[in-house]
Design an enzyme around this catalytic site. Structure first.
Site, PDB file in Angstrom:
ATOM      1  N   GLN A 299       5.891  -3.673   6.703  1.00 14.01           N
ATOM      2  CA  GLN A 299       6.378  -2.503   7.524  1.00 14.01           C
ATOM      3  C   GLN A 299       5.384  -2.472   8.719  1.00 14.01           C
ATOM      4  O   GLN A 299       5.567  -2.173   9.886  1.00 14.01           O
ATOM      5  CB  GLN A 299       6.385  -1.302   6.609  1.00 14.01           C
ATOM      6  CG  GLN A 299       7.372  -1.303   5.638  1.00 14.01           C
ATOM      7  CD  GLN A 299       7.031  -0.384   4.564  1.00 14.01           C
ATOM      8  OE1 GLN A 299       6.208   0.673   4.545  1.00 14.01           O
ATOM      9  NE2 GLN A 299       7.914  -0.067   3.492  1.00 14.01           N
TER      10      GLN A 299
ATOM     11  N   CYS B  21       5.574  -5.817   1.426  1.00 14.21           N
ATOM     12  CA  CYS B  21       6.045  -4.425   1.273  1.00 14.21           C
ATOM     13  C   CYS B  21       5.402  -3.605   2.482  1.00 14.21           C
ATOM     14  O   CYS B  21       5.968  -3.601   3.630  1.00 14.21           O
ATOM     15  CB  CYS B  21       5.409  -3.834  -0.177  1.00 14.21           C
ATOM     16  SG  CYS B  21       6.741  -2.739  -0.598  1.00 14.21           S
ATOM     17  N   LEU B  22       4.158  -2.659   2.176  1.00 20.17           N
ATOM     18  CA  LEU B  22       3.654  -1.831   3.414  1.00 20.17           C
ATOM     19  C   LEU B  22       3.267  -3.017   4.556  1.00 20.17           C
ATOM     20  O   LEU B  22       3.252  -2.705   5.583  1.00 20.17           O
ATOM     21  CB  LEU B  22       2.412  -0.978   3.095  1.00 20.17           C
ATOM     22  CG  LEU B  22       1.804  -0.531   4.147  1.00 20.17           C
ATOM     23  CD1 LEU B  22       2.343   0.937   4.078  1.00 20.17           C
ATOM     24  CD2 LEU B  22       0.389  -0.591   4.111  1.00 20.17           C
TER      25      LEU B  22
ATOM     26  N   GLY C 202       0.865  -1.234  -0.064  1.00 21.44           N
ATOM     27  CA  GLY C 202       0.062   0.033  -0.007  1.00 21.44           C
ATOM     28  C   GLY C 202       0.830   1.160  -0.069  1.00 21.44           C
ATOM     29  O   GLY C 202       1.985   1.244   0.216  1.00 21.44           O
TER      30      GLY C 202
ATOM     31  N   GLY D 237       2.161   5.461   1.074  1.00 18.67           N
ATOM     32  CA  GLY D 237       2.368   6.087   2.179  1.00 18.67           C
ATOM     33  C   GLY D 237       3.227   5.450   3.200  1.00 18.67           C
ATOM     34  O   GLY D 237       3.689   4.592   2.970  1.00 18.67           O
TER      35      GLY D 237
ATOM     36  N   GLY E  48       9.367   3.127  -0.446  1.00 20.63           N
ATOM     37  CA  GLY E  48      10.090   4.456   0.081  1.00 20.63           C
ATOM     38  C   GLY E  48      10.374   4.505   1.477  1.00 20.63           C
ATOM     39  O   GLY E  48      10.874   5.543   1.933  1.00 20.63           O
TER      40      GLY E  48
ATOM     41  N   HIS F 269       8.096  -7.310  -3.784  1.00 12.53           N
ATOM     42  CA  HIS F 269       6.786  -7.959  -4.211  1.00 12.53           C
ATOM     43  C   HIS F 269       7.248  -9.228  -5.027  1.00 12.53           C
ATOM     44  O   HIS F 269       7.246  -9.398  -5.924  1.00 12.53           O
ATOM     45  CB  HIS F 269       5.995  -6.996  -5.273  1.00 12.53           C
ATOM     46  CG  HIS F 269       5.596  -5.768  -4.682  1.00 12.53           C
ATOM     47  ND1 HIS F 269       4.427  -5.578  -4.328  1.00 12.53           N
ATOM     48  CD2 HIS F 269       6.447  -4.834  -4.210  1.00 12.53           C
ATOM     49  CE1 HIS F 269       4.229  -4.448  -3.770  1.00 12.53           C
ATOM     50  NE2 HIS F 269       5.419  -3.667  -3.635  1.00 12.53           N
TER      51      HIS F 269
ATOM     52  N   GLU G  14       4.663 -11.177  -5.817  1.00  9.38           N
ATOM     53  CA  GLU G  14       3.837 -11.733  -7.011  1.00  9.38           C
ATOM     54  C   GLU G  14       4.270 -11.185  -8.199  1.00  9.38           C
ATOM     55  O   GLU G  14       3.639 -11.398  -9.214  1.00  9.38           O
ATOM     56  CB  GLU G  14       2.462 -10.939  -6.281  1.00  9.38           C
ATOM     57  CG  GLU G  14       2.318  -9.531  -6.532  1.00  9.38           C
ATOM     58  CD  GLU G  14       3.123  -8.616  -5.594  1.00  9.38           C
ATOM     59  OE1 GLU G  14       3.655  -9.267  -4.700  1.00  9.38           O
ATOM     60  OE2 GLU G  14       3.305  -7.339  -5.808  1.00  9.38           O
TER      61      GLU G  14
HETATM   62  N1  LIG Z   1       4.509  -0.949  -2.312  1.00 10.99           N
HETATM   63  C1  LIG Z   1       4.247  -0.817  -0.996  1.00 10.99           C
HETATM   64  O1  LIG Z   1       3.383  -1.497  -0.088  1.00 10.99           O
HETATM   65  C2  LIG Z   1       5.042   0.487  -0.660  1.00 10.99           C
HETATM   66  C3  LIG Z   1       5.200   0.523   0.944  1.00 10.99           C
HETATM   67  C4  LIG Z   1       5.158   1.912   1.549  1.00 10.99           C
HETATM   68  N2  LIG Z   1       4.167   2.826   1.200  1.00 10.99           N
HETATM   69  C5  LIG Z   1       6.512   2.500   1.158  1.00 10.99           C
HETATM   70  O2  LIG Z   1       6.392   3.604   0.271  1.00 10.99           O
HETATM   71  O3  LIG Z   1       7.784   1.852   1.441  1.00 10.99           O
END
Ligand SMILES: NC(=O)CC[C@H](N)C(=O)O
Length: 348
Positions: free
Chosen positions: A247, A243-244, A216, A218, A287, A325, A327
């Site tokens: 985190q 990814c997100l 996701g 941000g 990011g 990722h 996938e």
């Molecule tokens: N592709 C993502 O899930 C990005 C994760 C998060 N938004 C970042 O930029 O690190």
């Protein structure tokens, strides 16, 4: 012909050609991916960003809906050295401003040297430099998009493959790419896609074998409600994240995330598994990074270029997350086994 302007932090303005008219703003980032522009432009992870392609020609194999990762274009603007008419017409139809015929090498090196930055774009016959500068001045920092989850998540539960014999997966949609759902369905999982802020009670209704936190856009710190689900289910139900998702899981379990200079975005990023010393090529688009995993997660995979955590696991608590990722879509299929591993935790 100049009928578009790109304003970067420091009020530097670059002249360009308009390929889809309009005025827009967002954090400007770049991807080095040389294929997969349909997937990237429909990846919800790019919400509130302006996507620059370092590869010079974008659009040379057309636009096909079956390649889309969601139902719309998510970047607020697109920048390339050359955009074909196919892509330009697609972006215009989606109301997403796009520019080309500028030196994208200059923009990429500026981002690499100065970090991802705010940007304003004005494109079209009446566009002016001042319009682009005004967009720049109104641009928010990525972490200040505190409601970004609501911009990309489903509003209510959506179920895929309901009659499957396999695992029941509660996928929390923080801006999920469609190919993540497909990768689970292909493995005979029933996938219930929940809003990013779903309650424990909502999720409990499907009695999940696996809680999966999606990718996701941000700042992961803006997904507290998602983190609360992780805290509720950890230890009772296996956890997975991409990814997100990695985190959010790390933040929920005592770790910390931080913003990177300009992030990793491409389809050939090498990741080394610390247990096997094997290197896989991965698709990346992030990011932020997990600066501290905390004491509940072990770093099992790292980025070969900068040692940032790419895989976190806890065998006792049944947790597997990836920063990259697996996938693909776009990119290499080296890590599709991740989906078998996480469904294996769920008893499949
Ligand atoms: N592709 C993502 O899930 C990005 C994760 C998060 N938004 C970042 O930029 O690190």
């Amino acid at each position: 012909m100049t009928d578009a302007y790109v304003a970067l932090e420091g009020e530097r303005v670059i002249e360009a050609r308009s390929r889809a008219p309009g005025a827009t703003r967002g954090e400007i980032v770049f991807t080095t991916a040389y294929t997969g522009y349909e997937e990237s432009l429909t990846d919800p992870s790019y919400e509130e960003q302006i996507l620059t392609f370092s590869y010079p020609l974008i659009g040379n194999y057309g636009v096909r809906e079956e390649r889309f990762e969601s139902d719309r274009v998510h970047p607020r603007g697109a920048v390339a050295r050359e955009l074909t008419d196919d892509v330009a017409e697609w972006l215009e139809s989606e109301g997403v401003p796009a520019v080309d015929h500028l030196d994208t090498r200059d923009i990429v090196t500026e981002i690499r040297d100065e970090g991802a930055m705010k940007c304003g774009i004005a494109a079209g016959p009446d566009a002016t430099e001042e319009d682009a500068l005004e967009e720049l001045r109104q641009c928010k920092h990525m972490s200040d998009h505190t409601d970004i989850g609501a911009q990309v998540s489903v509003d209510e539960v959506e179920t895929h493959n309901a009659d499957a014999d396999g695992a029941t997966v509660a996928l929390v949609d923080c801006g999920a790419k469609g190919s993540i759902v497909e990768s689970l369905v292909e493995r005979d999982a029933a996938v219930h896609v929940f809003p990013y802020d779903a309650s424990e009670g909502d999720v409990a209704e499907v009695d999940p074998d696996l809680l999966f936190i999606s990718n996701g856009p941000g700042d992961p710190e803006n997904f507290e409600q998602t983190g609360e689900l992780v805290e509720t289910y950890v230890g009772d139900v296996p956890l997975a994240g991409i990814c997100l998702g990695q985190q959010v899981v790390a933040n929920a379990l005592g770790g910390e995330t931080s913003k990177m200079e300009f992030g990793h975005r491409g389809v050939n990023q090498p990741v080394r598994d610390l247990r096997t010393n094997k290197v896989v090529m991965t698709t990346q688009n992030h990011g932020y990074t997990v600066a501290e995993p905390g004491d509940k997660l072990d770093v099992t995979q790292v980025n070969v270029n900068d040692d940032t955590p790419e895989g976190l696991e806890n065998d006792d608590l049944d947790i597997i997350t990836r920063q990259y990722h697996p996938e693909a879509n776009p990119g290499p299929h080296d890590s599709l086994g991740f989906f078998d591993d996480v469904l294996g935790m769920a008893g499949e």
